[in-house]
Design an enzyme around this catalytic site. Sequence first.
Site, mmCIF file in Angstrom:
data_model
loop_
_atom_site.group_PDB
_atom_site.id
_atom_site.type_symbol
_atom_site.label_atom_id
_atom_site.label_comp_id
_atom_site.label_asym_id
_atom_site.label_seq_id
_atom_site.Cartn_x
_atom_site.Cartn_y
_atom_site.Cartn_z
ATOM 1 N N CYS A 398 36.072 31.409 33.840
ATOM 2 C CA CYS A 398 37.106 31.852 32.686
ATOM 3 C C CYS A 398 36.613 31.067 31.421
ATOM 4 C CB CYS A 398 38.432 31.773 32.993
ATOM 5 S SG CYS A 398 38.993 32.902 34.377
ATOM 6 N N ARG A 494 37.015 48.199 26.914
ATOM 7 C CA ARG A 494 38.214 47.482 27.083
ATOM 8 C C ARG A 494 38.123 46.436 26.016
ATOM 9 N NH1 ARG A 494 39.171 47.097 33.091
ATOM 10 N NH2 ARG A 494 40.608 45.210 32.532
HETATM 11 N N1 LIG Z 1 42.885 35.897 34.152
HETATM 12 C C1 LIG Z 1 42.207 35.584 33.220
HETATM 13 O O1 LIG Z 1 42.312 34.358 32.682
HETATM 14 C C2 LIG Z 1 41.476 36.493 32.517
HETATM 15 C C3 LIG Z 1 40.766 37.502 33.281
HETATM 16 N N2 LIG Z 1 39.884 38.452 32.625
HETATM 17 C C4 LIG Z 1 39.323 39.662 33.271
HETATM 18 O O2 LIG Z 1 38.481 40.230 32.631
HETATM 19 C C5 LIG Z 1 38.646 41.633 32.372
HETATM 20 C C6 LIG Z 1 39.035 42.360 31.104
HETATM 21 O O3 LIG Z 1 40.430 41.579 30.714
HETATM 22 P P1 LIG Z 1 40.869 41.918 29.203
HETATM 23 O O4 LIG Z 1 40.064 41.913 28.398
HETATM 24 O O5 LIG Z 1 42.370 41.085 29.292
HETATM 25 O O6 LIG Z 1 41.161 43.647 29.366
HETATM 26 P P2 LIG Z 1 42.256 44.352 28.683
HETATM 27 O O7 LIG Z 1 41.808 45.784 28.958
HETATM 28 O O8 LIG Z 1 43.720 44.134 29.188
HETATM 29 O O9 LIG Z 1 41.962 44.004 27.293
HETATM 30 C C7 LIG Z 1 41.166 44.412 26.344
HETATM 31 C C8 LIG Z 1 41.481 44.865 25.098
HETATM 32 O O10 LIG Z 1 41.991 46.144 25.268
HETATM 33 C C9 LIG Z 1 43.434 46.272 24.625
HETATM 34 N N3 LIG Z 1 43.860 47.311 25.175
HETATM 35 C C10 LIG Z 1 44.291 47.573 26.373
HETATM 36 N N4 LIG Z 1 44.843 48.698 26.528
HETATM 37 C C11 LIG Z 1 44.879 49.523 25.370
HETATM 38 C C12 LIG Z 1 45.573 50.601 24.773
HETATM 39 N N5 LIG Z 1 45.804 51.721 25.910
HETATM 40 N N6 LIG Z 1 45.102 50.986 23.806
HETATM 41 C C13 LIG Z 1 44.596 50.099 22.860
HETATM 42 N N7 LIG Z 1 44.084 48.963 23.110
HETATM 43 C C14 LIG Z 1 44.172 48.380 24.379
HETATM 44 C C15 LIG Z 1 44.162 44.782 24.761
HETATM 45 O O11 LIG Z 1 44.913 44.525 24.144
HETATM 46 C C16 LIG Z 1 42.812 43.830 24.539
HETATM 47 O O12 LIG Z 1 42.434 43.806 23.166
HETATM 48 C C17 LIG Z 1 39.746 41.810 33.642
HETATM 49 O O13 LIG Z 1 39.037 41.971 34.718
HETATM 50 C C18 LIG Z 1 40.326 40.709 33.785
HETATM 51 O O14 LIG Z 1 41.107 40.152 34.868
HETATM 52 C C19 LIG Z 1 39.486 38.140 31.302
HETATM 53 C C20 LIG Z 1 39.866 36.998 30.625
HETATM 54 C C21 LIG Z 1 40.590 36.053 31.201
HETATM 55 O O1 LIG Z 2 38.933 34.258 31.340
HETATM 56 C C1 LIG Z 2 38.320 34.965 32.265
HETATM 57 N N1 LIG Z 2 37.208 35.519 31.726
HETATM 58 C C2 LIG Z 2 36.388 36.391 32.780
HETATM 59 O O2 LIG Z 2 35.567 36.772 32.345
HETATM 60 C C3 LIG Z 2 36.958 36.482 33.988
HETATM 61 N N2 LIG Z 2 36.873 37.309 34.940
HETATM 62 C C4 LIG Z 2 37.747 37.225 35.974
HETATM 63 N N3 LIG Z 2 38.565 36.384 35.548
HETATM 64 C C5 LIG Z 2 39.813 35.819 36.373
HETATM 65 O O3 LIG Z 2 39.291 34.867 36.911
HETATM 66 C C6 LIG Z 2 39.911 34.878 38.602
HETATM 67 C C7 LIG Z 2 38.790 34.398 39.437
HETATM 68 O O4 LIG Z 2 38.847 32.955 39.417
HETATM 69 P P1 LIG Z 2 38.114 32.121 40.527
HETATM 70 O O5 LIG Z 2 36.878 32.074 40.373
HETATM 71 O O6 LIG Z 2 38.531 30.680 40.023
HETATM 72 O O7 LIG Z 2 38.774 32.415 41.866
HETATM 73 C C8 LIG Z 2 39.738 36.439 38.370
HETATM 74 O O8 LIG Z 2 40.855 37.055 39.639
HETATM 75 C C9 LIG Z 2 40.424 36.726 37.175
HETATM 76 O O9 LIG Z 2 41.810 36.716 37.010
HETATM 77 C C10 LIG Z 2 38.210 35.960 34.454
HETATM 78 N N4 LIG Z 2 38.793 34.879 33.410
HETATM 79 K K LIG Z 3 38.469 28.092 33.466
#
Ligand SMILES: NC(=O)C1=CN([C@@H]2O[C@H](COP(=O)(O)OP(=O)(O)OC[C@H]3O[C@@H](n4cnc5c(N)ncnc54)[C@H](O)[C@@H]3O)[C@@H](O)[C@H]2O)C=CC1
Ligand SMILES: O=c1[nH]c(=O)c2[nH+]cn([C@@H]3O[C@H](COP(=O)(O)O)[C@@H](O)[C@H]3O)c2[nH]1
Ligand SMILES: [K+]
Length: 578
Positions: A398, A494
Amino acid sequence: MSFSSKSFVLVTYFYLISRENVNRSYGVAARVHCKTVVAKTRCPDLDSSLHLYILDCFCISLIKNPSLPPPSATSGAVGGMDGAPIEDGFPAVKLFNQGYSYTYDDVIFHPGYIDFPADAVQLGTKLSRNVHLSIPCVASPMDTVTESAMAVAMATVGGVGIIHSNNSAAEQAALVRSAKSRRVPFVSDPVVKSAFDSVDSVSDFGSAPYVLVTESGTAKSKMLGVVLRSDWEKLSDKGVKVCEYMVSSPESVPASYDFEQVAGYLAAKKLSFVPLVRDDEVVDVVTTADVERIRGFPKLGMPSLDAKGEFLVGAAIGTRESDKERLEHLVKAGANVIVLDSSQGNSIYQIEMTKYAKKMFPEVDVIGGNVVTIRQAQNLIQAGVDGLRVGMGSGSICTTQEVCAVGRGQATAVYKVSSIAERSGVPVIADGGISNSGHIVKALTLGASTVMMGSFLAGSSEAPGAYENKNGLKIKKYRGMGSLEAMTKGSDARYLGDTAKLKIAQGVVGAVADKGSVLKFIPYTMQAVKQGFQDLGASSLQSAHDLLRSELRLEVRTGAAQVEGGVHGLVSHEKKYF
Ligand SMILES: NC(=O)C1=CN([C@@H]2O[C@H](COP(=O)(O)OP(=O)(O)OC[C@H]3O[C@@H](n4cnc5c(N)ncnc54)[C@H](O)[C@@H]3O)[C@@H](O)[C@H]2O)C=CC1
Ligand SMILES: O=c1[nH]c(=O)c2[nH+]cn([C@@H]3O[C@H](COP(=O)(O)O)[C@@H](O)[C@H]3O)c2[nH]1
Ligand SMILES: [K+]
């Protein structure tokens, strides 16, 4: 003021017991004694023999009621020479309210009191309101972590896998169906050909010593025979059609056979492998080598099965309009739980999707997230989620905290969200940042009911993708779902709106080292977690959560303390846990 040595013993004893303990569980009689003791210790000129009389009464009540817990070694305060309490460690509520964002490595628990063996620790838990697991492990919905093979392996060891959504709805539903159709603890993915194909090179066999032959040349077709690699190697003309030398109609067994039934069949018939068939479709192939490999793994606990006796499988969806159709496909395919996959779950999109999913499919649990604050969690709980996924920017791949300046240290996030979720009976998944068994113990003790893992599982043989060799090291690709590569593959829509030209990555592409099979290293990891719980004096997750809100004491580790807590001062070493 002067105390006799007898009253010193008395006071020390009282503080060892701790007022919190007494109030919580020692019962009225003990409480009365202790209140009296407190009164007496505040009046030192009273006769010390009276103090001892009260102590005697208290001890007798302990002996008469063996259910009373012993003095706790984790109590925060113990009696000093002058009777004043000496603080020893912080309760969680105090530690996490100082304005710092702590992660797992920052904090350390004080050990507790052991009165049970490590094997007695119960790791049974809840993934969400209605989904029970026998171990607290969840495979993350990432395209380099969870497809059918991972889901089957995780369910086999008592956890669960959440199938990723970086594909079409039909492809994702097929992965769910494939996992749910298995009874054996692996997915072998055999190569299939038609009777009129030829086997041109050894690579046509994949990793198996055979190629299956069916009427149409696909798995969804009547089984006709098998080409053994040993037979193919003897051919002088490799271009001949397989119908000319295949072994016709090999014995097969129903796909409903479980592992022991298949193993028994192979042994009884002295076969080296047997295809598993359902409705004229080859579902899998089990070899005697598979049977030996699986028998060699640590004894498996209770697998995660649904009401129909099929492996429990979860699936992820997004919050776009098109995800409503995806949801329907997944529920039809048998997904037992749906994860709304987002880095920031506190959105109108997720709240509406939660309400929609609960209305359309009330029998399927919905897990919301990700969240890291109480306020975010409250909104999703109110919307009706059955579970919460916690973690923003804590994952190994991340970059969200760097790119967006939002997130939270994972220990603080898990503690805070669990504190509020517990009040509504909503289980919490601690997602991301798990790189050893100690992190799992910390996440669970800080209030989570399960941990979700990406990098910890990505190097396993069950993770999608092939191993590569890099500088003599066997590695597998592992990438963030927000990496440019993953976005380009499927989750494009997304990002920043469907028509956005500017893509900003929030994750990286990398690789992790080979870890062998989940079926082997997860049971060992769970044994390590049990030992951690034993050290804390927690015989179950519930008792760890009770400790967190009572006697558990924690501290923050300085940089030097963290160095000291790791291996240090050696010229070289090899870390081997099992
Ligand atoms: N756990 C973490 O720290 C993180 C996880 N991820 C992973 O990356 C992947 C993508 O995550 P996100 O970018 O947060 O996906 P997301 O689909 O929640 O968001 C992407 C964008 O689309 C927008 N959006 C979502 N639904 C919408 C709707 N119905 N209408 C208009 N806009 C909408 C959101 O506000 C955002 O700007 C996921 O698998 C996530 O778990 C990504 C970043 C951080
Ligand atoms: O900031 C992020 N950018 C990404 O591209 C991304 N992809 C996954 N995830 C999140 O990281 C989790 C897995 O983390 P670990 O490898 O530490 O187990 C996952 O379970 C997610 O919550 C992301 N977070
Ligand atoms: K990190």
